[in-house]
Motif scaffolding. Structure first.
Motif, mmCIF file in Angstrom:
data_model
loop_
_atom_site.group_PDB
_atom_site.id
_atom_site.type_symbol
_atom_site.label_atom_id
_atom_site.label_comp_id
_atom_site.label_asym_id
_atom_site.label_seq_id
_atom_site.Cartn_x
_atom_site.Cartn_y
_atom_site.Cartn_z
ATOM 1 N N GLY A 66 0.837 -1.196 0.000
ATOM 2 C CA GLY A 66 0.000 0.000 0.000
ATOM 3 C C GLY A 66 0.869 1.241 0.000
ATOM 4 N N PRO A 67 0.237 2.425 0.077
ATOM 5 C CA PRO A 67 0.998 3.678 0.047
ATOM 6 C C PRO A 67 2.040 3.754 1.168
ATOM 7 C CG PRO A 67 -1.384 4.100 0.185
ATOM 8 C CD PRO A 67 -1.212 2.625 0.240
ATOM 9 N N ALA A 68 3.113 4.484 0.920
ATOM 10 C CA ALA A 68 4.105 4.712 1.976
ATOM 11 C C ALA A 68 3.458 5.534 3.085
ATOM 12 C CB ALA A 68 5.301 5.459 1.402
ATOM 13 N N LYS A 69 3.882 5.278 4.326
ATOM 14 C CA LYS A 69 3.297 5.997 5.478
ATOM 15 C C LYS A 69 4.403 6.275 6.466
ATOM 16 C CE LYS A 69 -0.333 7.549 7.637
ATOM 17 N NZ LYS A 69 0.407 8.811 7.823
ATOM 18 N N GLY A 70 4.491 7.495 6.942
ATOM 19 C CA GLY A 70 5.494 7.813 7.953
ATOM 20 C C GLY A 70 5.652 9.313 8.123
ATOM 21 N N GLY A 71 6.169 9.699 9.271
ATOM 22 C CA GLY A 71 6.215 11.101 9.659
ATOM 23 C C GLY A 71 7.301 11.917 8.985
ATOM 24 N N ILE A 72 7.273 13.219 9.285
ATOM 25 C CA ILE A 72 8.312 14.155 8.847
ATOM 26 C C ILE A 72 8.879 14.822 10.101
ATOM 27 C CG2 ILE A 72 8.764 16.329 7.637
ATOM 28 C CD1 ILE A 72 6.644 15.425 5.561
ATOM 29 N N ARG A 73 10.212 14.789 10.203
ATOM 30 C CA ARG A 73 10.916 15.261 11.388
ATOM 31 C C ARG A 73 11.680 16.548 11.068
ATOM 32 N NH1 ARG A 73 14.690 10.997 14.698
ATOM 33 N NH2 ARG A 73 12.633 10.151 15.091
ATOM 34 N N TYR A 74 11.630 17.536 11.951
ATOM 35 C CA TYR A 74 12.477 18.729 11.806
ATOM 36 C C TYR A 74 13.522 18.670 12.929
ATOM 37 C CZ TYR A 74 8.804 21.018 8.929
ATOM 38 O OH TYR A 74 7.888 21.352 7.961
ATOM 39 N N HIS A 75 14.785 18.570 12.566
ATOM 40 C CA HIS A 75 15.824 18.497 13.593
ATOM 41 C C HIS A 75 17.166 18.865 12.972
ATOM 42 C CE1 HIS A 75 18.294 16.890 16.869
ATOM 43 N NE2 HIS A 75 17.189 16.897 17.609
ATOM 44 N N PRO A 76 18.029 19.569 13.733
ATOM 45 C CA PRO A 76 19.327 19.951 13.148
ATOM 46 C C PRO A 76 20.202 18.746 12.785
ATOM 47 C CG PRO A 76 19.151 20.682 15.460
ATOM 48 C CD PRO A 76 17.801 20.184 15.063
ATOM 49 N N ASP A 77 19.955 17.590 13.424
ATOM 50 C CA ASP A 77 20.804 16.413 13.159
ATOM 51 C C ASP A 77 20.216 15.454 12.119
ATOM 52 O OD1 ASP A 77 22.414 17.409 15.147
ATOM 53 O OD2 ASP A 77 21.527 16.143 16.722
ATOM 54 N N VAL A 78 19.134 15.837 11.455
ATOM 55 C CA VAL A 78 18.535 14.934 10.460
ATOM 56 C C VAL A 78 19.559 14.614 9.370
ATOM 57 C CG1 VAL A 78 16.893 14.885 8.522
ATOM 58 C CG2 VAL A 78 16.106 15.535 10.788
ATOM 59 N N THR A 79 19.688 13.327 9.039
ATOM 60 C CA THR A 79 20.560 12.908 7.928
ATOM 61 C C THR A 79 19.763 11.954 7.048
ATOM 62 O OG1 THR A 79 21.340 10.953 9.111
ATOM 63 C CG2 THR A 79 22.662 12.975 9.343
#
Ligand code: NAD
Length: 416
Positions: A66-79
């Motif tokens: 099925g469709p992809a599902k998952g959050g979006i994170r805002y953080h200075p360490d996101v890679t």
């Protein structure tokens, strides 16, 4: 923290389960790899007129079911590595819960505390427009994660709707209830943790009314987990912590009062009715249930020998490193893995998406009952696999999930 990258750690968990399952190597390679990785560099005009360029990611790990599902994170360490690991985990989490979704995740490398509200809104709207080439209510449905919330989801929904020319509620979940959100979404992850903690106590023969619980991290997941474990299971929450440290009271806290205190003072450490402890001390307390609900890698090779809890119920994503997992398993500590224990959030996100597509909304009891039923069903499914293969719960959860995704992939066949 483990020396390995988060994605390597996640793949190691997968490999451990795959090696027990007779999975063809070609298929295992398909399942290990992300399907689609989008990197966007985008400009945002700041309040003082200058332009800053930000980097964002959206990864669709697998969409076989099925469709992809998952959050979006805002953080200075996101890679990219972190977003890939989180998208990978989402694939197995939705499969453990038997939701008709795949796994995805997104992130923007930014310190949102540095931005004004209008800068945050412009950043959110521009990022969402940038990733619109791969998202949609039938192909990839984002949600909140660390440092994003219902307000950001409202901007996302509005941005997508403006771009396509009509209102599309089902493009994101975790929206305000007044804008197509679901009742019960905010508490959902904590409620799922509570269900798993109760079932873990059943397995271990612990009377919930006599049980003691420590919760690391007192944000969305930790607060609702602590509240519901104390109110609905009747257990004593004897320790909680946040990024500044923890507090301990062997008599148990009034969690409602503690949540009010945290909202007012921004931390739990100065709460007067408890003794101050460090986060390390909290993890090593002699309690029945430990709920890590803060960050990745909290339980590692350096402290796993000293964990005294009888069960660890993972509210956070990836709180236990693979090395620590082996130590806990050898010591007979039951670990309810993240892809099961914290799946309450994505499950109610699924309910939200269904309600949006049908334009027909449920009451709170319906949401809670459906969530508790699905969490219990998934927990029991995992326990059956655990017994069949004689493995720890994490490996069992992966076996169950991999089997479902592998089946879907094989049945669909390799296109063309
Ligand atoms: P949040 O930002 O609301 O809360 C995080 C809490 O952890 C805060 O109280 C913070 O002070 C504390 N914290 C930060 N660093 C810490 C440290 N070093 N030691 C102790 N505490 C620390 O985030 P959240 O939504 O509660 O998410 C927590 C974890 O649960 C993350 O791993 C997230 O990916 C995972 N998760 C969240 C959801 C959800 O629905 N919110 C769903 C599944 C998984």
């Amino acid at each position: 923290m483990s020396e390995k990258s988060l994605y390597e750690m996640a793949v190691e968990q997968f490999n451990r389960a795959a090696s027990l399952m007779d999975l063809e190597p070609d298929l295992a390679e398909v399942l290990r790899r992300p399907k689609r990785v989008l990197i966007v560099e985008f400009p945002v005009r700041m309040d003082d007129g200058h332009v800053e360029v930000f980097t964002g990611y959206r990864v669709q790990h697998n969409v076989a079911r099925g469709p992809a599902k998952g959050g979006i994170r805002y953080h200075p360490d996101v890679t990219l590595d972190e977003v890939k690991a989180l998208a990978f985990w989402m694939t197995w989490k939705t499969a453990v819960m038997n939701l008709p979704f795949g796994g995805g995740k997104g992130g923007v490398k930014v310190d949102p505390k540095r931005l004004s509200r209008s800068e945050l809104e412009r950043l959110s709207r521009r990022f969402f427009s940038e990733i619109q080439v791969i998202i949609g209510p039938y192909n990839d449905i984002p949600a909140p994660d660390v440092n994003t919330n219902a307000d950001v989801m409202a901007w996302y929904m509005d941005t997508y709707s403006m771009n396509v020319g009509h209102t599309v509620l089902g493009i994101v979940t975790g929206k305000p209830v007044e804008l197509g959100g679901s009742k019960g979404r905010e508490e959902a992850t904590g409620r799922g943790v509570k269900v798993c903690a109760g079932l873990a106590m059943d397995v271990l023969g612990i009377d919930p009314k006599k049980a003691t619980v420590a919760v690391q991290g007192f944000g969305n997941v930790g607060q609702f987990a602590a509240l519901l474990i104390s109110q609905e299971l009747g257990s004593k929450v004897v320790a909680v912590s946040d990024s500044r440290g923890g507090i301990y009271n062997p008599e148990g806290f009034d969690v409602e009062e503690l949540i009010r205190y945290k909202k007012e003072h921004g931390t739990v450490v100065t709460y007067p009715k408890g003794e101050r402890i460090t986060n390390e001390e909290l993890l090593e307390l002699d309690v029945d249930i430990l709920v890590p609900a803060a960050l990745e890698g909290a339980i590692h090779a350096g402290n796993a020998e000293r964990i005294k809890a009888k069960a660890v119920v993972e509210g956070a994503n990836g709180p236990t490193t693979p090395e620590a997992d082996e130590i806990l398993s050898r010591r007979g500590i039951l670990v309810v893995p993240d892809i099961l224990a914290n799946a309450g959030g994505v499950t109610v996100s699924y309910f939200e998406w269904v309600q949006d597509l049908q334009s027909f909304f449920w009451d709170l009891d319906q949401v809670r009952n459906a969530l508790e039923k699905m969490m219990k069903g998934a927990f029991n499914d995992v326990m059956k696999v655990k017994e069949k293969y004689n493995v720890d719960m994490r490996t069992a959860a992966y076996i169950l999930a991999i089997d479902r995704v592998a089946y879907a992939t094989k049945k669909r066949g390799i296109y063309p």
